[in-house]
Design an enzyme around this catalytic site. Structure first.
Site, mmCIF file in Angstrom:
data_model
loop_
_atom_site.group_PDB
_atom_site.id
_atom_site.type_symbol
_atom_site.label_atom_id
_atom_site.label_comp_id
_atom_site.label_asym_id
_atom_site.label_seq_id
_atom_site.Cartn_x
_atom_site.Cartn_y
_atom_site.Cartn_z
ATOM 1 N N ARG A 243 -2.573 23.721 -33.531
ATOM 2 C CA ARG A 243 -4.021 23.587 -33.666
ATOM 3 C C ARG A 243 -4.418 23.929 -35.103
ATOM 4 N NH1 ARG A 243 -2.656 26.014 -28.914
ATOM 5 N NH2 ARG A 243 -3.326 24.944 -27.000
ATOM 6 N N LYS A 270 -4.069 30.176 -28.458
ATOM 7 C CA LYS A 270 -5.103 29.962 -27.451
ATOM 8 C C LYS A 270 -4.690 30.537 -26.105
ATOM 9 C CE LYS A 270 -7.797 26.293 -25.232
ATOM 10 N NZ LYS A 270 -8.055 24.824 -25.182
ATOM 11 N N HIS A 333 -7.636 18.259 -35.434
ATOM 12 C CA HIS A 333 -7.125 18.601 -34.106
ATOM 13 C C HIS A 333 -6.508 17.375 -33.430
ATOM 14 C CE1 HIS A 333 -6.888 20.289 -30.079
ATOM 15 N NE2 HIS A 333 -7.238 21.452 -30.564
ATOM 16 N N ARG A 336 -2.643 16.386 -32.877
ATOM 17 C CA ARG A 336 -1.851 16.783 -31.704
ATOM 18 C C ARG A 336 -1.745 15.627 -30.713
ATOM 19 N NH1 ARG A 336 -1.205 22.103 -30.267
ATOM 20 N NH2 ARG A 336 -2.142 21.876 -28.188
ATOM 21 N N HIS A 360 1.511 24.118 -24.558
ATOM 22 C CA HIS A 360 0.934 24.002 -23.229
ATOM 23 C C HIS A 360 1.852 24.713 -22.239
ATOM 24 C CE1 HIS A 360 -1.311 20.071 -24.487
ATOM 25 N NE2 HIS A 360 -1.901 21.168 -24.931
ATOM 26 N N TYR A 370 8.085 28.590 -18.752
ATOM 27 C CA TYR A 370 9.157 28.801 -19.720
ATOM 28 C C TYR A 370 8.715 29.827 -20.760
ATOM 29 C CZ TYR A 370 11.768 24.649 -18.180
ATOM 30 O OH TYR A 370 12.493 23.754 -17.463
#
Length: 407
Positions: A243, A270, A333, A336, A360, A370
């Site tokens: 980001r 985030k 942004h 991404r 994510h 994970y």
């Protein structure tokens, strides 16, 4: 005999070390000492002689002192110690002053500071300062009811910015949850509030996802004439999948060129989880070119005004606008989404690796998320392939158009 205002005004200290006591009846008296005149009341509680300290004259008048005496007599009749009741009232008053919405909100921000970045905390506090504190900041949080919150939020929503209204309501909800958990109030006055506010429309960041168009953009970026930090940040934006805020807050201490990794601490992310970004050879070359310029400071992309802060959040977007790419075509942004689409649909990279690199949440076969080091070698290879592909696009070689998916 009962005291009079005239007598009290004229009463003077006689010089006795213990002072002079003038009774008013009902066990209350005026204690005149060298330093001042004090209202006192003698009483017995559980067989012990005690003194109620009423106040100082003239701040507490004769009439006011008599009202306190009357209330103390009533408390004694109910088996309540007047001194204890007075102390508890004072504590409650102090607690109320310390439990205003503003005081609790600032305490919440401080207690949860580790969960957000400094920039995010500043935005939340600024939002509260503008929209909330002027309306309910001085009210004890325990006294705030849903209609008060509703009236305040109607004013915010009336400005027509749904995103702001939702964010203000969310901040207030978190403050109330904090207050409930600390026993400062029994109920959350924001329950159901957000459901009645205008809904925020999901915002998609504009992104080029067609290889030929991306190649043209990369060539424009390669020829862009700006400060070294701006040029490097612009070129790295499509390469790293992070980001914009994460990129501009990159610090030299987070980089390990020997391992070819950028390790971002959770407080900057985030999702509040540590994240590892594998560095391609192209990325490392770009970063090393900045070391002579900003390597002695904290931030890789330091502000032009002061090295103590990172570059502005608008720097990369401003560069794109200067190159002729509007916010409807490409945003910082949006890179991404550019990478997510082309890596999947053109390069056929594993979707779980792409999602993991985008920071994510990705879960394994057992439904567990994970950790940050999962599939790191595979992600390192993927990121190198992506950087190599961008180089080929930039020079106009090996362009593979997006496949048309059949319905």
């Amino acid at each position: 005999m009962a005291l009079t205002d005239t007598f009290i005004k004229k009463a003077k200290h006689s010089g006795k070390p213990a002072g002079d006591k003038h009774t008013d009846g009902g066990a209350m008296y005026l204690h005149v000492k060298a330093e001042g005149k004090y209202w006192r009341m003698a009483y017995r509680m559980h067989g012990k002689q005690k003194t109620l300290y009423i106040g100082v004259y003239p701040a507490v008048s004769l009439a006011q002192a008599r009202e306190v005496r009357k209330r103390a007599k009533e408390q004694l009749a109910q088996g309540i110690d007047p001194s204890t009741a007075k102390r508890e009232d004072k504590q409650a008053s102090t607690s109320a002053a310390q439990s205003t919405f503003e005081a609790v909100a600032l305490a919440w921000l401080k207690a949860t500071a580790h969960k957000r970045s400094e920039a995010t905390a500043a935005r939340i506090e600024r939002r509260l300062q503008i929209d909330v504190f002027p309306e309910i900041g001085r009210l004890p949080i325990a006294n705030i009811k849903p209609p008060t919150m509703r009236a305040m939020m109607d004013k915010v929503a009336a400005r027509g910015v749904a995103d702001t209204a939702q964010r203000v309501a969310n901040a207030c909800e978190l403050v109330f949850r904090y207050a409930v958990s600390r026993g400062l109030t029994e109920k959350d006055a924001t329950v159901g509030l957000r459901d009645t506010l205008p809904k925020t429309k999901k915002k998609h960041h504009a992104a080029i996802t067609e290889p030929l168009a991306l190649g043209a953009l990369l060539r424009a970026m390669h020829d862009y004439n700006g400060s070294p930090c701006t040029v490097a940040a612009l070129k790295l934006s499509p390469m790293l999948l992070v980001r914009p805020g994460e990129l501009r807050h990159m610090e030299w201490t987070e980089l390990d060129f020997d391992s070819a990794e950028w390790r971002i601490p959770g407080e900057k992310m985030k999702m509040r989880a540590d994240h590892i970004v594998p560095l391609s050879t192209q990325t490392i070359e770009l970063l090393r070119s900045l070391q002579p310029l900003t390597g002695a400071g904290q931030y890789v992309f330091s502000s032009l005004r002061t090295g103590a802060r990172p570059m502005s959040e608008n720097t990369v977007n401003a560069a794109l606008r200067g190159m002729g790419y509007t916010k409807e075509v490409q945003t910082a942004h949006g890179f991404r989404a550019t990478a997510r689409t082309i890596m999947d649909e053109v390069l056929s990279e594993r979707v779980d690796l792409i999602e993991h690199q985008l920071a994510h949440t990705v879960k394994d076969a057992n439904g567990r998320a994970y950790n940050r080091t999962a599939h790191l070698p595979a992600r390192q290879q993927m990121m190198q392939r992506w950087a190599d592909y961008l180089d080929r696009l930039r020079v106009g070689a090996e362009v593979i158009p997006l496949a048309v998916k059949m319905a």
